[in-house]
Design a protein around this motif. Structure first.
Motif, mmCIF file in Angstrom:
data_model
loop_
_atom_site.group_PDB
_atom_site.id
_atom_site.type_symbol
_atom_site.label_atom_id
_atom_site.label_comp_id
_atom_site.label_asym_id
_atom_site.label_seq_id
_atom_site.Cartn_x
_atom_site.Cartn_y
_atom_site.Cartn_z
ATOM 1 N N LYS A 159 -2.648 5.661 7.327
ATOM 2 C CA LYS A 159 -2.646 4.243 6.977
ATOM 3 C C LYS A 159 -2.913 4.118 5.480
ATOM 4 C CE LYS A 159 -4.692 -0.194 8.230
ATOM 5 N NZ LYS A 159 -3.403 -0.784 8.592
ATOM 6 N N LYS A 184 -3.894 2.588 1.969
ATOM 7 C CA LYS A 184 -4.870 1.592 1.542
ATOM 8 C C LYS A 184 -4.198 0.567 0.635
ATOM 9 C CE LYS A 184 -9.357 1.058 -0.718
ATOM 10 N NZ LYS A 184 -10.478 1.768 -1.413
ATOM 11 N N GLY A 244 0.784 -1.226 0.000
ATOM 12 C CA GLY A 244 0.000 0.000 0.000
ATOM 13 C C GLY A 244 0.815 1.274 0.000
ATOM 14 N N ALA A 282 -6.946 -9.002 4.690
ATOM 15 C CA ALA A 282 -7.663 -8.294 3.630
ATOM 16 C C ALA A 282 -8.344 -9.318 2.734
ATOM 17 C CB ALA A 282 -6.700 -7.435 2.813
#
Length: 209
Positions: free
Chosen positions: A49, A51, A10, A100
């Motif tokens: 954070k 993604k 990410g 995820a």
């Protein structure tokens, strides 16, 4: 110099963008990213954070032929990314990001392509047996998702079926008799690990190892 701990999928894009833009310090606004102090501080000290991108669809037509001469061919695939647990005594805590979701149909499409490519690699005769390995930390982390995956595999139109589909699973109340029947019908051959939080018992089990 930039160091990323844990999952980098990410943040690799934003980190590279910060350098391309001549603002390497800006990479430091993301969690788990350390930027050398010589680059200065980012404009914002609040951590963000990043993604994670969706798990991409892999082109197996270039990968499968490389395993034709393997005496025990095993083709790795991936459903979800990460582990449902954050056990402090487990080395995977430093490897896996937060769990995820992947997409069942994406994985089934890959399986169909894998088996079609494998079959085409033996034009002169019967294709050799081949196994598929789902590389998840726990393939049945989400029981309903795993139920749906088994059904999609059963319904998939494949030119031939894998000899086995190997997968690591969690052995708890989610592992019901009905689910066991379904996953066996779908071709799964399961394995699971034994674990303990007690250092003495882990040493006797030769963990980690």
């Amino acid at each position: 110099l930039v160091v990323v701990s844990g999952a980098a999928e990410g943040v690799v894009g934003p980190v590279m963008r910060a350098f391309v833009d001549g603002q390497p310090a800006e990479a430091g606004v993301y969690e788990n990213v350390w930027v050398h102090p010589r680059h200065g501080r980012p404009r914002s000290l609040l951590r963000t954070k990043a993604k994670a991108p969706p798990i991409p669809r892999i082109d197996y037509t270039r990968i499968v032929p490389m395993l034709v001469d393997d005496p025990d061919p095993i083709i790795p695939v991936l459903l979800n990314l990460g582990c449902p647990y954050r056990c402090t005594f487990c080395v995977n805590t430093n490897v896996y990001p937060e769990l995820a979701f992947g997409e069942n149909q994406r994985l089934v499409d890959e399986l169909v392509e894998i088996m079609a490519t494998w079959r085409a690699a033996f034009p002169e005769g019967e294709a050799r047996p081949v196994r598929v390995l789902i590389c998840d930390a726990a393939a049945n982390a989400f029981p309903e998702q795993f139920d749906d995956l088994c059904q999609r595999i059963l319904d998939a139109d494949m030119p031939l079926r894998p000899e086995k589909i190997n997968a690591m699973v969690i052995m708890d109340k989610r592992f019901t008799r009905e689910r066991a029947r379904k996953l066996v019908a779908a071709g799964f051959d399961l394995f699971f690990g034994l674990e303990s939080a007690a250092p003495r018992i882990r040493k006797a089990m030769k963990k980690p190892g």
